[in-house]
Scaffold this motif. Structure first.
Motif, mmCIF file in Angstrom:
data_model
loop_
_atom_site.group_PDB
_atom_site.id
_atom_site.type_symbol
_atom_site.label_atom_id
_atom_site.label_comp_id
_atom_site.label_asym_id
_atom_site.label_seq_id
_atom_site.Cartn_x
_atom_site.Cartn_y
_atom_site.Cartn_z
ATOM 1 N N SER A 8 -72.725 78.822 46.555
ATOM 2 C CA SER A 8 -72.636 77.839 47.297
ATOM 3 C C SER A 8 -72.732 78.164 48.896
ATOM 4 O O SER A 8 -72.586 79.240 49.077
ATOM 5 C CB SER A 8 -71.177 77.530 47.156
ATOM 6 O OG SER A 8 -70.305 78.417 47.868
ATOM 7 N N PHE A 9 -73.001 77.227 49.407
ATOM 8 C CA PHE A 9 -72.889 77.448 51.014
ATOM 9 C C PHE A 9 -72.154 76.406 51.771
ATOM 10 O O PHE A 9 -72.182 75.001 51.445
ATOM 11 C CB PHE A 9 -74.576 77.263 51.561
ATOM 12 C CG PHE A 9 -74.874 77.105 53.080
ATOM 13 C CD1 PHE A 9 -74.622 78.226 53.889
ATOM 14 C CD2 PHE A 9 -75.183 76.001 53.414
ATOM 15 C CE1 PHE A 9 -74.795 78.194 55.028
ATOM 16 C CE2 PHE A 9 -75.210 76.007 54.825
ATOM 17 C CZ PHE A 9 -75.168 77.045 55.510
ATOM 18 N N ASN A 10 -71.158 76.997 52.434
ATOM 19 C CA ASN A 10 -70.280 76.066 53.217
ATOM 20 C C ASN A 10 -70.990 75.425 54.573
ATOM 21 O O ASN A 10 -70.925 76.031 55.782
ATOM 22 C CB ASN A 10 -68.937 76.928 53.516
ATOM 23 C CG ASN A 10 -68.143 76.116 53.821
ATOM 24 O OD1 ASN A 10 -68.334 74.668 54.542
ATOM 25 N ND2 ASN A 10 -66.724 76.424 53.954
ATOM 26 N N GLU A 11 -71.844 74.561 54.396
ATOM 27 C CA GLU A 11 -72.492 73.822 55.376
ATOM 28 C C GLU A 11 -71.626 73.202 56.494
ATOM 29 O O GLU A 11 -71.849 73.534 57.545
ATOM 30 C CB GLU A 11 -73.366 72.709 54.907
ATOM 31 C CG GLU A 11 -74.362 72.168 55.946
ATOM 32 C CD GLU A 11 -75.290 71.371 55.391
ATOM 33 O OE1 GLU A 11 -76.154 70.731 56.054
ATOM 34 O OE2 GLU A 11 -75.320 70.787 54.009
ATOM 35 N N ARG A 12 -70.481 72.685 56.291
ATOM 36 C CA ARG A 12 -69.642 72.133 57.327
ATOM 37 C C ARG A 12 -68.916 73.329 58.208
ATOM 38 O O ARG A 12 -68.969 72.949 59.171
ATOM 39 C CB ARG A 12 -68.387 71.460 56.440
ATOM 40 C CG ARG A 12 -67.565 70.727 57.076
ATOM 41 C CD ARG A 12 -66.680 69.850 56.417
ATOM 42 N NE ARG A 12 -65.666 69.488 57.207
ATOM 43 C CZ ARG A 12 -64.295 68.980 56.700
ATOM 44 N NH1 ARG A 12 -64.235 68.976 55.297
ATOM 45 N NH2 ARG A 12 -63.424 68.656 57.589
ATOM 46 N N ALA A 13 -68.747 74.334 57.573
ATOM 47 C CA ALA A 13 -68.009 75.535 58.420
ATOM 48 C C ALA A 13 -69.133 76.013 59.282
ATOM 49 O O ALA A 13 -68.837 76.360 60.134
ATOM 50 C CB ALA A 13 -67.582 76.535 57.358
#
Length: 172
Positions: A8-13
């Motif tokens: 996963s990639f935490n795009e928002r953070a």
């Protein structure tokens, strides 16, 4: 590990970190411009350990060139007596210091969860749970998906296009 598998990639953070880094750069540029407006070199003073104090002293030195005042004089108080407004400098330094922790450009790897031996068992368990939840959802047993994802501490999410449950993160 040579072949990392990104889970996963935490795009928002990541986007928030990029925005904070951009705000830091803007704050730095504004502070340099502000320091320059006092007639001293902002680029060299921004690197000082105590920006406010060293800038105020540089302003004092510039204003008192050719005049011999006692060494024991409090330079900042003297500037105040000379009606030099240091409040914008103080605010600028405070804003810069508040954003200083975002000086480094964020890296995508920092916001990516990778599959490795330490989290493979957790991933496999969550994959099984996601599969079961999607089956139950298709049969109409799940009414509130948001409550379920909250119950899993944001490790699960709902895909905004397919509305199926999906894997979010293994971060605890």
């Amino acid at each position: 590990m040579a072949n990392k598998i990104a889970l996963s990639f935490n795009e928002r953070a990541y986007n928030r970190a990029e925005k904070a880094h951009s705000e830091f750069k803007n704050s730095k540029d504004q502070l340099i411009t502000l320091i320059d407006s006092y007639g001293v070199d902002g680029k060299s003073l921004i690197k000082a350990s105590s920006i406010y104090k060293e800038t105020a002293e540089a302003i004092y030195d510039k204003l008192t060139e050719g005049v011999n005042y006692p060494d024991a004089i409090d330079k900042i108080k003297f500037l105040d007596l000379m009606n030099v407004d240091l409040l914008p400098l103080s605010k600028g330094v405070n804003a810069y210091n508040a954003l200083l922790k975002f000086a480094g450009k964020p890296k995508k790897e920092t916001f990516t969860t990778y599959l490795d031996s330490s989290n493979e068992a957790d991933y496999n368990e969550l994959k099984t749970v996601i599969s079961l939840l999607n089956k139950l959802d298709k049969k109409g047993y799940i009414v509130n998906k948001r409550a379920i994802t909250s119950g899993f501490g944001n490790k699960l999410g709902v895909d905004m296009y397919s509305t199926e449950f999906k894997f979010n993160s293994l971060n605890r």
